[in-house]
Scaffold this active site. Structure first.
Site, PDB file in Angstrom:
ATOM      1  N   CYS A 293       0.813  -1.213   0.000  1.00 38.68           N
ATOM      2  CA  CYS A 293       0.000   0.000   0.000  1.00 38.68           C
ATOM      3  C   CYS A 293       0.848   1.264   0.000  1.00 38.68           C
ATOM      4  O   CYS A 293       0.335   2.361  -0.139  1.00 38.68           O
ATOM      5  CB  CYS A 293      -0.965  -0.009   1.179  1.00 38.68           C
ATOM      6  SG  CYS A 293      -2.162  -1.337   1.026  1.00 38.68           S
TER       7      CYS A 293
ATOM      8  N   HIS B 241      -9.413   3.267  -2.447  1.00 43.25           N
ATOM      9  CA  HIS B 241      -8.015   2.890  -2.251  1.00 43.25           C
ATOM     10  C   HIS B 241      -7.500   2.096  -3.444  1.00 43.25           C
ATOM     11  O   HIS B 241      -7.235   0.894  -3.347  1.00 43.25           O
ATOM     12  CB  HIS B 241      -7.931   2.086  -0.943  1.00 43.25           C
ATOM     13  CG  HIS B 241      -6.562   1.641  -0.556  1.00 43.25           C
ATOM     14  ND1 HIS B 241      -5.397   2.221  -1.006  1.00 43.25           N
ATOM     15  CD2 HIS B 241      -6.150   0.636   0.287  1.00 43.25           C
ATOM     16  CE1 HIS B 241      -4.357   1.615  -0.475  1.00 43.25           C
ATOM     17  NE2 HIS B 241      -4.784   0.642   0.304  1.00 43.25           N
TER      18      HIS B 241
END
Ligand code: ZN
Lengths: 329, 389, 129
Positions: free
Chosen positions: B89, B332
């Site tokens: 991430c 996201h």
């Protein structure tokens, strides 16, 4: 020649026969049968039972000279249950591995092979392990009796929990019950199989055992009887004069195939006092073996079969179908 | 000890992104192209693409191979170095960080950073990528499970309820409803969060970020050249990155990787957590934001919840956090996330954030990601501190 | 036990064998290492039995998983008695019985089916009576 340790593994899930009958619109049904969870199988149960047996025998895995593994429901045509147990125990190396199956009688054949290997001096200790998760066609009669479980014995020439007094065998090319690969079990006329197969073979094997050991049937405090259909034990017992002495867990867990004989034996050992004798009789396609044991020491392997039988989670018929992977996926 | 620092050596001169969402009508390369064009457009005094000397592409799951050439195909920028970065991430922020290294060193005057992810083309999102054929390496451990494990431990240790953690989701959805680029533009209540179905107990649907497509791009240059492009550059003051695993120890009530990365960034920037005016921090799940308050030094351990209850981190508060709605509302798209956070902070520091512009005249901003790798057995965190010129 | 990645850790997996750093006590599992994650340095390791009992450090109950899993599925981080920390699926336990600190015991189970061949490892059930 002794049983120096033993261990049992019974799945926690159970389904009541009444629940199975309810699912098929039938009334009644007494007792329960063990059901393997979707992540339990012959290998996991056998490994767990074998590990408990080794712990009970208090010998290191490197002392095992041979592993005899039996199952009629391993689910593979080529594979190794004995090798899977060896890996999990840490008994790899100079060890004889013997995979037996096809007939529930193979568990007593395994005991005989193991005893022969010890008597010959080739090995000091041997492990006999049996495990089964019996498949049954939904709605069939055998669905009511097909259980699951595993059990193991460590055998050795020294003193132990129980002493092996002798064997008697009867072989005949009689099949009676069979299972085509990938299919559910099939049976010829059940009365025919019992009358012309089971009852005859068992009587021969027992007679030979009694002749060889000089024992009489009333010498035995308990008898255990291993066969794919648990009710055959109760039916054959009166013919052999053993009626009240048959011990079986089949009312609580159904039949665990090859393992049933050893599970019942362990259950009988848990209840026996030193010097009491136990009669052990197997039947399967090919005939019957009988053997006699004398209890030497009351020593429990943990968890006991009594604890495992009591420690249960009752499931519904749909949950059973899911656990048995009978819904696909 | 290191002799060099990034501090004040790199300026952000342009930043753009696309509206995040389920962009079934836009390909991976179309998304890159749009973000890139938006970044170009945002350069106040203009920038000729020929001035771009190098580019970095942050993406985790590219559709066609794993090369930086995907960026060239999308932008026409062939013939220059294009490097693809992947770091869970922290992919987008690490791509930015590596571009900063090269520009700070003076290797390139102007560089492009693009973060992008196409999450919706293969249906189920990350849960479908859960490790199945694994024994001890995170079998069945989804992203919600990894963070849910921290939620359970945190709730147990500090006696915090799901209801309290829900305040993160409520705040971020409130901001996201105002943010034009957000995937989800609706508000939700504590009750909505509590009533939603569980994804990985104790986390429910509204504790989790959605499955989102998106892209974002920034243009950076050597600090001394910034005035050629804009009178309002944003400077990179600090950067940090670290990895960790809870298999080394700890009670799962903190993400130590964030603590290490933040310490590196604060030290480089010469600032403290109290100095930060606005932050875009990694709220992939509600609990992640709450714990990150503490790991970033905004609150002592176990006391992060006070920042929410006292309104400090709300849009109108003294330290607004995730004015963009964060990952929970904005979405996201993994490779894009870090870059999009930088885009948002660029606008906040320049006073151009529109409906979500914070009111405290921000001078210093912090960007943070925490991701998991190695099939949910380890974590990686990246932190940047940005400042107004 | 047939793909190389499974075969490489077959012993450790089947018998819960770990490797303990002689300096700091960190237990590496299932692959042996020559560098210690906790010391952050090259280190000497000794082979140990990790034990079969442990305590739940934290847990979740998985409700959304791809095919191949049954839900709800409890998953935990477990500290084993001899110092190792592992991920573990919890069986024979109702979700509401899960707590931080719950004592569990290793339980040999089927993990997955690889081209028809079942692969085994340990899950955990609550310690009984
Ligand atoms: Zn160490």
């Amino acid at each position: 020649m002794s049983v120096v340790g033993y261990g049992a593994a019974i799945p926690r899930k159970r389904i009541s026969l009444a629940e199975i009958n309810r699912a098929w619109g039938r009334a009644g049904g007494r007792g329960e049968r063990a059901v393997a969870a979707s992540d339990e199988d012959v290998v996991t149960l056998s490994v767990t039972a074998a590990r408990r047996a080794l712990a009970h025998a208090k010998i290191p895995p490197t002392e095992l000279g041979a592993i005899y593994a039996c199952s009629v429901s391993l689910g593979y045509g080529e594979h190794t249950l004995a090798g899977s147990v060896a890996l999990a125990l840490g008994a790899e190396g100079p060890v004889t591995l013997c995979d037996l199956g096809l007939s529930t009688r193979s568990v007593t054949s395994a005991i005989q092979c193991c005893v022969d290997a010890i008597r010959s001096g080739r090995i000091v200790y041997g492990l006999v392990v049996a495990g089964d998760v019996l498949p049954a066609k939904p709605g069939s009669e055998s669905e009511l009796s097909s259980g699951a479980g595993a059990a193991a014995l460590v055998l050795g020439s020294g003193p132990g929990v129980a002493e092996l007094e002798g064997f008697g065998s009867h072989a005949e090319g009689f099949i009676g019950r069979y299972r085509p690969e990938g299919d559910f079990p099939q049976m010829d006329d059940e009365r025919f199989v019992f009358q012309q197969g089971v009852a005859v073979h068992v009587a021969h094997a027992l007679r030979r055992l009694l002749e060889r050991t000089g024992l009489k049937t009333d010498a035995f405090a308990r008898a255990v009887f291993g066969a794919p259909e648990p009710r055959w034990g109760a039916r054959v017992a009166p013919k052999l004069g053993l009626s009240e002495r048959v011990f079986t867990l089949s009312g609580e867990i159904g039949s665990a195939g090859c393992a049933m004989l050893l599970l019942d034996l362990i259950g009988a050992l848990e209840q026996s006092q030193p010097n009491e004798k136990i009669l052990v009789i197997s039947w399967g396609p090919g005939g019957s073996d009988a053997l006699a044991l004398t209890v030497r020491e009351r020593s429990l392997s943990l968890p006991t079969v009594a604890e495992q039988v009591a420690h249960k989670e009752l499931i519904t018929y749909p949950e059973y179908l899911r656990a048995m992977r009978l819904l696909g996926g | 000890m290191a002799q060099h620092s990034l501090r004040n050596k790199v300026a952000i001169i342009g930043a753009g992104m696309i509206k995040f969402g389920e962009l079934f009508d836009k390909s991976f390369e179309t998304m890159i192209e749009e973000a890139y064009l938006n970044a170009l457009k945002s350069v106040d005094k203009g920038l000729d693409p020929k001035e771009i000397e190098a580019a970095w592409l942050g993406t985790l799951y590219p559709p066609q191979g794993n090369s930086g050439v995907l960026l060239s195909f999308a932008t026409g920028l062939f013939g220059i170095p294009v490097t693809r970065v992947e770091n869970a991430c922290a992919t987008g922020s690490d791509a930015f960080r590596n571009a900063c290294f090269a520009v700070a060193l003076g290797l390139y005057d102007v560089a492009l950073v693009v973060g992008v992810e196409k999450m919706r083309d293969d249906g189920g999102g990350l849960i479908q990528r859960t490790a199945v054929k694994q024994l001890w390496g995170g079998r069945g451990v989804t992203m919600p499970a990894f963070f849910g494990l921290h939620a359970t431990a945190y709730m147990h240790k500090y006696k915090i309820s799901r209801e309290e953690i829900a305040l993160v989701s409520v705040k971020n959805h409130r901001n996201g409803a105002l943010y034009p680029y957000a995937h989800y533009r609706f508000e939700c209540s504590v009750e909505d969060v509590l009533k939603a179905p569980y994804i990985s107990y104790p986390l429910g649907l509204y504790d989790c970020c959605p499955v989102t497509d998106g892209a974002a791009a920034v243009l950076i240059c050597r600090a001394e050249l910034a005035s050629q492009y804009t009178d309002k550059p944003v400077f990179v003051l600090g950067s940090g990155l670290a990895t960790e695993t809870f298999f080394r120890g700890g009670d799962l009530t903190s993400f130590p990787a964030t603590r290490y990365a933040a310490q590196q960034a604060y030290e480089m920037a010469g600032v403290s957590p109290d100095d930060i005016d606005v932050a875009e921090i990694h709220d992939c799940f509600s609990i992640t934001e709450l714990i990150s308050y503490e790991d970033l030094g905004f609150a002592p351990p176990g006391q992060g919840i006070a920042l929410l209850k006292e309104g400090i981190v709300q849009l109108e508060g003294s330290k607004p956090i995730n004015p963009s709605g964060g990952l929970l509302a904005k979405g996201h798209p993994i490779g894009a996330t870090g870059v999009a956070q930088i885009v948002e902070l660029f606008e906040q520091l320049r006073g151009q954030a529109g409906p979500v512009q914070v009111k405290n005249n921000p001078q210093l901003a912090l960007q943070h990601n925490i991701g998991i790798g190695r099939t949910a057995t380890g974590s990686v965190s990246c932190v940047h501190i940005l400042g107004r010129g | 036990m047939h793909t190389p990645p499974v075969w490489r850790i077959a012993r450790e997996n089947a018998r819960l064998i770990g490797y303990r750093c002689r300096r700091c006590g960190f237990v590496e599992f299932p692959e042996p290492r020559k560098t210690c994650k906790r010391c952050r340095a090259p280190a000497e390791f000794e082979e140990i039995s990790m034990g079969t009992r442990g305590k739940i450090v934290s847990f979740v109950v998985q409700h959304r998983l791809p095919e191949g899993f049954e839900t709800p599925l409890p998953l935990a981080v477990i500290d084993l008695e001899n110092g190792a920390r592992v991920y573990g699926q919890i069986v024979e336990c109702k979700p509401e019985e899960l707590t931080v600190g719950l004592e569990v015991e290793a339980d040999f189970r089927v993990f997955y089916d690889d081209a028809g061949l079942r692969v085994y490892s340990y899950k955990f059930h609550p310690v009984r009576g």
